[in-house]
Scaffold this motif. Structure first.
Motif, mmCIF file in Angstrom:
data_model
loop_
_atom_site.group_PDB
_atom_site.id
_atom_site.type_symbol
_atom_site.label_atom_id
_atom_site.label_comp_id
_atom_site.label_asym_id
_atom_site.label_seq_id
_atom_site.Cartn_x
_atom_site.Cartn_y
_atom_site.Cartn_z
ATOM 1 N N PHE A 156 0.826 -1.196 0.000
ATOM 2 C CA PHE A 156 0.000 0.000 0.000
ATOM 3 C C PHE A 156 0.863 1.249 0.000
ATOM 4 O O PHE A 156 2.053 1.202 0.297
ATOM 5 C CB PHE A 156 -0.972 0.021 1.182
ATOM 6 C CG PHE A 156 -0.318 0.106 2.536
ATOM 7 C CD1 PHE A 156 0.027 1.326 3.100
ATOM 8 C CD2 PHE A 156 -0.056 -1.048 3.265
ATOM 9 C CE1 PHE A 156 0.616 1.393 4.350
ATOM 10 C CE2 PHE A 156 0.529 -0.993 4.519
ATOM 11 C CZ PHE A 156 0.873 0.239 5.068
ATOM 12 N N GLU A 157 0.228 2.351 -0.339
ATOM 13 C CA GLU A 157 0.844 3.662 -0.333
ATOM 14 C C GLU A 157 -0.135 4.617 0.331
ATOM 15 O O GLU A 157 -1.329 4.596 0.018
ATOM 16 C CB GLU A 157 1.130 4.083 -1.775
ATOM 17 C CG GLU A 157 1.759 5.433 -1.919
ATOM 18 C CD GLU A 157 2.062 5.748 -3.374
ATOM 19 O OE1 GLU A 157 3.228 5.642 -3.773
ATOM 20 O OE2 GLU A 157 1.110 6.107 -4.100
ATOM 21 N N LEU A 158 0.347 5.417 1.246
ATOM 22 C CA LEU A 158 -0.459 6.378 1.984
ATOM 23 C C LEU A 158 0.144 7.754 1.729
ATOM 24 O O LEU A 158 1.347 7.944 1.934
ATOM 25 C CB LEU A 158 -0.413 6.028 3.471
ATOM 26 C CG LEU A 158 -1.218 6.834 4.455
ATOM 27 C CD1 LEU A 158 -2.717 6.667 4.182
ATOM 28 C CD2 LEU A 158 -0.900 6.382 5.879
ATOM 29 N N ILE A 159 -0.682 8.694 1.265
ATOM 30 C CA ILE A 159 -0.164 10.012 0.888
ATOM 31 C C ILE A 159 -0.945 11.107 1.611
ATOM 32 O O ILE A 159 -2.174 11.142 1.563
ATOM 33 C CB ILE A 159 -0.250 10.236 -0.632
ATOM 34 C CG1 ILE A 159 0.535 9.147 -1.362
ATOM 35 C CG2 ILE A 159 0.275 11.623 -1.004
ATOM 36 C CD1 ILE A 159 0.330 9.130 -2.857
ATOM 37 N N PHE A 160 -0.212 11.989 2.272
ATOM 38 C CA PHE A 160 -0.783 13.184 2.887
ATOM 39 C C PHE A 160 -0.465 14.364 1.975
ATOM 40 O O PHE A 160 0.711 14.604 1.669
ATOM 41 C CB PHE A 160 -0.157 13.443 4.259
ATOM 42 C CG PHE A 160 -0.581 12.477 5.321
ATOM 43 C CD1 PHE A 160 -1.592 12.812 6.201
ATOM 44 C CD2 PHE A 160 0.034 11.240 5.446
ATOM 45 C CE1 PHE A 160 -1.986 11.922 7.203
ATOM 46 C CE2 PHE A 160 -0.350 10.348 6.435
ATOM 47 C CZ PHE A 160 -1.375 10.693 7.310
ATOM 48 N N ASN A 161 -1.496 15.081 1.542
ATOM 49 C CA ASN A 161 -1.314 16.276 0.711
ATOM 50 C C ASN A 161 -1.840 17.493 1.455
ATOM 51 O O ASN A 161 -2.971 17.475 1.961
ATOM 52 C CB ASN A 161 -2.068 16.137 -0.616
ATOM 53 C CG ASN A 161 -1.351 15.208 -1.555
ATOM 54 O OD1 ASN A 161 -0.224 15.460 -1.939
ATOM 55 N ND2 ASN A 161 -1.997 14.120 -1.912
ATOM 56 N N PHE A 162 -1.030 18.541 1.492
ATOM 57 C CA PHE A 162 -1.392 19.778 2.176
ATOM 58 C C PHE A 162 -1.351 20.938 1.190
ATOM 59 O O PHE A 162 -0.357 21.117 0.485
ATOM 60 C CB PHE A 162 -0.436 20.053 3.337
ATOM 61 C CG PHE A 162 -0.321 18.902 4.295
ATOM 62 C CD1 PHE A 162 -1.447 18.390 4.933
ATOM 63 C CD2 PHE A 162 0.899 18.308 4.556
ATOM 64 C CE1 PHE A 162 -1.352 17.321 5.815
ATOM 65 C CE2 PHE A 162 1.014 17.250 5.439
ATOM 66 C CZ PHE A 162 -0.121 16.753 6.069
ATOM 67 N N THR A 163 -2.423 21.727 1.175
ATOM 68 C CA THR A 163 -2.508 22.894 0.304
ATOM 69 C C THR A 163 -2.759 24.121 1.171
ATOM 70 O O THR A 163 -3.838 24.232 1.778
ATOM 71 C CB THR A 163 -3.656 22.742 -0.717
ATOM 72 O OG1 THR A 163 -3.477 21.510 -1.429
ATOM 73 C CG2 THR A 163 -3.679 23.894 -1.693
#
Length: 135
Positions: free
Chosen positions: A81-88
């Protein structure tokens, strides 16, 4: 492959604050759901068990200050799996946060794991909001 995305949340904290929280697993344990046990972490890797499910391990693969942290699975995780946190950034002290996950499982398992994984990414994002706004 399952692709899952959390609800987008506006968090009243800077993107740098959120990035610092999730880019070091030593700060990450309190973001995990209640069913997580045996949490062990270093700055860049962690392992834990989910009650009634499986043992998982993961490490931080990529950090893009202050907008993205990409985490990937390690053994003994039962599936990749891959877990991605994106912040804008949404201004000086406000940031939009989105957590996404890609999981490699067969079609039969997809039906069983999709809802728990959806809950997982939403919990991570909600816990991040609570942890960063209460400071």
């Amino acid at each position: 492959m399952i692709k899952i995305q959390s609800d987008s949340l506006v968090i009243h904290a800077s993107a740098e604050t959120l990035f610092q929280k999730v880019s070091n697993f030593s700060n990450f344990g309190n973001l995990m759901p209640d069913k997580v046990q045996n949490w062990q972490a270093t700055e860049n890797s962690c392992s834990f068990e989910i009650t009634g499910m499986a043992s998982l391990a993961m490490h931080i693969e990529e950090k893009t200050m202050p907008t993205c942290v990409r985490i990937v699975s390690d053994a003994p995780s039962p599936f990749p799996f891959e877990l991605i946190f994106n912040f804008t950034p949404q201004g000086e002290d406000s940031t939009s946060s989105l957590v996404s996950m890609q999981v490699e499982v067969n079609a039969m398992l997809q039906m069983m794991v999709k809802k728990p994984l959806q809950n997982f990414v939403n919990i991570l994002n909600t816990q991040l909001k609570q942890a960063c706004e209460t400071k």
